[in-house]
Design a protein around this motif. Structure first.
Motif, PDB file in Angstrom:
ATOM      1  N   ALA A  65       0.835  -1.207   0.000  1.00 53.11           N
ATOM      2  CA  ALA A  65       0.000   0.000   0.000  1.00 53.11           C
ATOM      3  C   ALA A  65       0.865   1.250   0.000  1.00 53.11           C
ATOM      4  CB  ALA A  65      -0.933  -0.008   1.211  1.00 53.11           C
ATOM      5  N   THR A  66       1.952   1.238   0.759  1.00 53.03           N
ATOM      6  CA  THR A  66       2.851   2.391   0.782  1.00 53.03           C
ATOM      7  C   THR A  66       3.557   2.531  -0.553  1.00 53.03           C
ATOM      8  OG1 THR A  66       3.167   2.145   3.164  1.00 53.03           O
ATOM      9  CG2 THR A  66       4.793   3.466   1.980  1.00 53.03           C
ATOM     10  N   TRP A  67       3.978   1.418  -1.144  1.00 50.67           N
ATOM     11  CA  TRP A  67       4.578   1.480  -2.483  1.00 50.67           C
ATOM     12  C   TRP A  67       3.615   2.104  -3.488  1.00 50.67           C
ATOM     13  CZ3 TRP A  67       7.266  -3.955  -3.131  1.00 50.67           C
ATOM     14  CH2 TRP A  67       8.607  -3.844  -2.698  1.00 50.67           C
ATOM     15  N   GLN A  68       2.376   1.689  -3.438  1.00 50.67           N
ATOM     16  CA  GLN A  68       1.387   2.233  -4.367  1.00 50.67           C
ATOM     17  C   GLN A  68       1.242   3.736  -4.197  1.00 50.67           C
ATOM     18  OE1 GLN A  68      -2.937   1.699  -3.648  1.00 50.67           O
ATOM     19  NE2 GLN A  68      -2.973   0.606  -5.616  1.00 50.67           N
ATOM     20  N   ARG A  69       1.093   4.165  -2.933  1.00 48.76           N
ATOM     21  CA  ARG A  69       0.917   5.589  -2.649  1.00 48.76           C
ATOM     22  C   ARG A  69       2.159   6.393  -3.048  1.00 48.76           C
ATOM     23  NH1 ARG A  69      -0.923   4.702   1.794  1.00 48.76           N
ATOM     24  NH2 ARG A  69       0.838   5.031   3.210  1.00 48.76           N
ATOM     25  N   LEU A  70       3.338   5.854  -2.755  1.00 53.37           N
ATOM     26  CA  LEU A  70       4.572   6.549  -3.100  1.00 53.37           C
ATOM     27  C   LEU A  70       4.709   6.698  -4.614  1.00 53.37           C
ATOM     28  CD1 LEU A  70       7.311   7.780  -2.366  1.00 53.37           C
ATOM     29  CD2 LEU A  70       8.249   5.450  -2.327  1.00 53.37           C
ATOM     30  N   ALA A  71       4.429   5.642  -5.351  1.00 55.11           N
ATOM     31  CA  ALA A  71       4.526   5.715  -6.812  1.00 55.11           C
ATOM     32  C   ALA A  71       3.529   6.721  -7.372  1.00 55.11           C
ATOM     33  CB  ALA A  71       4.292   4.339  -7.423  1.00 55.11           C
ATOM     34  N   ARG A  73       2.207   9.384  -5.816  1.00 54.86           N
ATOM     35  CA  ARG A  73       2.592  10.759  -5.477  1.00 54.86           C
ATOM     36  C   ARG A  73       3.829  11.192  -6.263  1.00 54.86           C
ATOM     37  NH1 ARG A  73      -0.954  13.547  -4.819  1.00 54.86           N
ATOM     38  NH2 ARG A  73       0.326  15.129  -3.746  1.00 54.86           N
ATOM     39  N   THR A  74       4.746  10.263  -6.478  1.00 51.71           N
ATOM     40  CA  THR A  74       5.923  10.590  -7.278  1.00 51.71           C
ATOM     41  C   THR A  74       5.513  10.954  -8.699  1.00 51.71           C
ATOM     42  OG1 THR A  74       7.317   9.094  -5.971  1.00 51.71           O
ATOM     43  CG2 THR A  74       8.131   9.720  -8.142  1.00 51.71           C
ATOM     44  N   ALA A  75       4.652  10.143  -9.294  1.00 54.08           N
ATOM     45  CA  ALA A  75       4.189  10.416 -10.651  1.00 54.08           C
ATOM     46  C   ALA A  75       3.432  11.737 -10.722  1.00 54.08           C
ATOM     47  CB  ALA A  75       3.307   9.267 -11.139  1.00 54.08           C
TER      48      ALA A  75
END
Length: 313
Positions: A65-71, A73-75
């Motif tokens: 879930a954190t990976w998804q959110r980080l990707a 927000r980065t995008a």
């Protein structure tokens, strides 16, 4: 020309604190905000920088879930015309996994720079402030692009970076390839090209993280047994990455269990458990993970399985 640098905080040792400033190991990770980390680097004051807290965790507990959110927000920030690059503050334990995920999903034309620290923010000689300054320097560098990691003055590409020491401040290496570049007193000395390659796309991560394909890493070793692999298959694992001894060898009991897993429709890749080097031999027989660490291979396999139905489904 875009000039804003966005710093996304996720926690880690770089944001950790200890009651004793001389204690570099007995700390609690993920205690200080990304804004606090930025304030600890006076040289960054006045620069066009934004800070956003995406997560606050010890990276040993990094989750999908954190990976998804980080990707996401980065995008989002990379798509802004005024943003030159993104810096991610992260824990060291799973840094290389996050770097590979972002590289494979985004492969950005702007720089995404992951940085971390081996000592908490309260340490007498904390390494976080210098690493953060170096990361921003790289993110602002004209011509910089792609996902890189900046720690201890070294710039590592996502395919090569490995954590190779549990304690030293220079805990990361690019192995045989060597670092892409070095940051020396605010200047970049570049040795190799910036990372590039096709992006799988952010849509690959759109599914509920709870539904991401289950991929596990298993190892081969002296006295190994295949029962654990059989249990994973029975429990519904979709893929197995095998950290093999030497040049892709496995214990005979493990090999038999892997054959059973393959017959059951489970995807199996092999890589080496050795800290350096890659698997060599007949290219037709080598796994797609031959040049990857087991942890990168797990991410790669999981991304590849996304969108594919389970065997028999």
């Amino acid at each position: 020309m875009p000039s804003t640098i966005v710093i996304l905080g996720t926690g880690g040792t770089i944001a950790g604190t200890a009651s004793d400033p001389s204690d570099n190991v007995g700390y609690t990770a993920a205690q200080r905000s990304v804004g606090d980390l930025l304030a600890a680097v006076p040289m960054l004051a006045g620069r066009p920088i934004e800070a956003e807290q995406v997560a606050q965790l010890d990276s040993k507990d990094m989750d999908h879930a954190t990976w998804q959110r980080l990707a996401q927000r980065t995008a989002h920030h990379l798509s802004r015309a005024d943003v030159a690059g993104v810096v991610v503050t992260h824990g060291t334990d799973t840094l290389e996994e996050t770097a590979w995920l972002l590289h494979r999903v985004l492969a950005p034309s702007k720089p995404v720079v992951l940085t971390a620290a081996m000592r908490p923010a309260t340490a007498l000689s904390a390494d976080g402030p210098q690493n953060l300054l170096d990361a921003v320097t790289v993110a602002q560098m004209r011509g910089a692009r792609g996902v890189v990691t900046v720690v201890a003055g070294n710039v590592h590409g996502p395919a090569d970076v490995r954590k190779v020491h549990p304690y030293r401040t220079d805990a990361f290496s690019s192995g045989d390839a060597g670092p892409l570049a070095r940051v020396e007193e605010g200047h970049l000395r570049q040795h190799r090209d910036w990372p590039d390659g096709p992006a799988m796309g952010l849509g690959r991560l759109a599914v509920d993280p709870a539904e991401w394909p289950w991929v596990e890493v298993v190892t081969s070793h002296a006295g190994a047994r295949g029962g654990g692999i059989d249990a994973l298959v029975a429990a519904g694992v979709r893929g197995l990455v095998v950290a093999c001894t030497g040049n892709g060898t496995v214990h005979h009991a493990v090999d038999a269990a892997l054959q059973r897993a393959t017959h059951a429709g489970v995807l199996v890749w092999r890589c080496t458990r050795c800290a350096g080097g890659v698997l060599v031999g007949d290219p037709a027989l080598l796994s797609p993970a031959a040049a990857m660490s087991p942890w990168q291979a797990r991410v790669e396999m999981m991304l590849g399985l996304m969108g594919e139905p389970p065997a028999g489904g």
